[in-house]
Scaffold this active site. Sequence first.
Site, PDB file in Angstrom:
ATOM      1  N   GLU A   1      -5.601  -4.841  10.449  1.00 26.19           N
ATOM      2  CA  GLU A   1      -4.561  -3.842  10.682  1.00 26.19           C
ATOM      3  C   GLU A   1      -4.842  -3.124  12.000  1.00 26.19           C
ATOM      4  OE1 GLU A   1      -2.538  -2.679   6.720  1.00 26.19           O
ATOM      5  OE2 GLU A   1      -4.191  -1.310   7.031  1.00 26.19           O
TER       6      GLU A   1
ATOM      7  N   GLY B   1       2.411   2.169  10.861  1.00 23.70           N
ATOM      8  CA  GLY B   1       3.394   3.249  10.711  1.00 23.70           C
ATOM      9  C   GLY B   1       4.071   3.638  12.011  1.00 23.70           C
TER      10      GLY B   1
ATOM     11  N   HIS C   1      -9.643   1.401   4.967  1.00 24.72           N
ATOM     12  CA  HIS C   1      -8.337   1.542   5.622  1.00 24.72           C
ATOM     13  C   HIS C   1      -8.496   2.479   6.822  1.00 24.72           C
ATOM     14  CE1 HIS C   1      -4.205   2.543   6.470  1.00 24.72           C
ATOM     15  NE2 HIS C   1      -3.870   1.457   5.815  1.00 24.72           N
TER      16      HIS C   1
ATOM     17  N   SER D   1       3.288  -2.273  10.306  1.00 31.51           N
ATOM     18  CA  SER D   1       4.732  -2.371  10.532  1.00 31.51           C
ATOM     19  C   SER D   1       5.317  -3.742  10.206  1.00 31.51           C
ATOM     20  CB  SER D   1       5.070  -1.953  11.969  1.00 31.51           C
ATOM     21  OG  SER D   1       4.708  -0.597  12.183  1.00 31.51           O
TER      22      SER D   1
ATOM     23  N   GLU E   1      -6.776   4.787   7.940  1.00 31.10           N
ATOM     24  CA  GLU E   1      -6.512   6.215   7.667  1.00 31.10           C
ATOM     25  C   GLU E   1      -7.732   6.868   7.013  1.00 31.10           C
ATOM     26  OE1 GLU E   1      -2.821   5.468   5.643  1.00 31.10           O
ATOM     27  OE2 GLU E   1      -1.973   4.823   7.558  1.00 31.10           O
TER      28      GLU E   1
ATOM     29  N   ASN F   1       0.880  -1.169   0.000  1.00 34.24           N
ATOM     30  CA  ASN F   1       0.000   0.000   0.000  1.00 34.24           C
ATOM     31  C   ASN F   1       0.921   1.223   0.000  1.00 34.24           C
ATOM     32  OD1 ASN F   1      -1.773   2.070   0.447  1.00 34.24           O
ATOM     33  ND2 ASN F   1      -2.415   1.398   2.494  1.00 34.24           N
TER      34      ASN F   1
ATOM     35  N   LYS G   1       0.231   4.263  -0.262  1.00 35.17           N
ATOM     36  CA  LYS G   1      -0.359   5.465   0.372  1.00 35.17           C
ATOM     37  C   LYS G   1      -0.075   6.693  -0.497  1.00 35.17           C
ATOM     38  CE  LYS G   1      -0.199   3.118   4.797  1.00 35.17           C
ATOM     39  NZ  LYS G   1      -0.104   3.186   6.226  1.00 35.17           N
TER      40      LYS G   1
HETATM   41  P1  13P Z   1       2.932   0.266   7.741  1.00 33.41           P
HETATM   42  O1  13P Z   1       3.442  -1.033   7.143  1.00 33.41           O
HETATM   43  O2  13P Z   1       3.706   1.462   7.283  1.00 33.41           O
HETATM   44  O3  13P Z   1       2.799   0.169   9.224  1.00 33.41           O
HETATM   45  O4  13P Z   1       1.470   0.487   7.162  1.00 33.41           O
HETATM   46  C1  13P Z   1       0.548  -0.543   7.250  1.00 33.41           C
HETATM   47  C2  13P Z   1      -0.643  -0.186   6.452  1.00 33.41           C
HETATM   48  O5  13P Z   1      -1.373   0.729   6.814  1.00 33.41           O
HETATM   49  C3  13P Z   1      -0.884  -0.907   5.211  1.00 33.41           C
HETATM   50  O6  13P Z   1      -2.138  -0.610   4.702  1.00 33.41           O
END
Ligand code: 13P
Length: 248
Positions: free
Chosen positions: A166, A172, A94, A211, A96, A9, A11
Amino acid sequence: MRQSLVMGNWKMNGSRSESQALAQAIVDGLNAGDQGIAVCVPFVYLSDVRGIIESTPVALGAQNVADQEKGAFTGEISAAMLKDCGCTYALVGHSERRTCYGDTDQSVAARFCQAQKQGIVPVLCIGETLEEREQDKTFAVIDEQLNAVIDMAGIEALANSVIAYEPVWAIGTGKTATDEQAQEVHKYIRGLIAEKNQDIADKIQILYGGSVKPDNAKALFAMPDIDGGLIGGASLDAESFLSIYRSV
Ligand code: 13P
């Protein structure tokens, strides 16, 4: 035996040329027979990346999809548009999106349905915040987020979908759920689905995200109910992403 899936992903990262270079580096690192790999690309670079990964095992995904079919929804991208751009997958819900852009369980379920209507596989992202985990609400949150989709789409719809667990506190942050913590929730999710349809529960891919890095991927992916990963930060580097992919 479920087919594993490792999905990047990206982002809101990268330029056009960086996206092309990243896609090319991933393709260059593949071996004959590789499968179960995908990248979720910013909308505006979908077509560029498609040109590079077409006729390779890397599948194309979007990071979101509109909850409406078409019409006066300025700024939104429909499932039909994503299909047109060659997407196989679309992330829905997601954390976010839920946290920063107000996606609700209802709108996530509607996005899930819109994706499926166009033959796009929705990747339903679910997971609890740190506060919810500390209040022992993890399973309640999973119930709520998953049931909103089952209520709107029907249990059979899950047959053509992927789930990504997640935990919000692990995204992150560099904090990963331990293998056991992740497995516990994955097993719970599969169990919830099994109560309604055992066959779908046995077959559905449940990815872990939060992560995932080259050094922790192997142990996570070794868990019986973890079928791969949804990778954020580490997917922006082809070498790390491929190393995670090779851990599955
Ligand atoms: P990270 O791997 O940066 O923690 O992000 C995970 C994520 O949100 C994947 O959609």
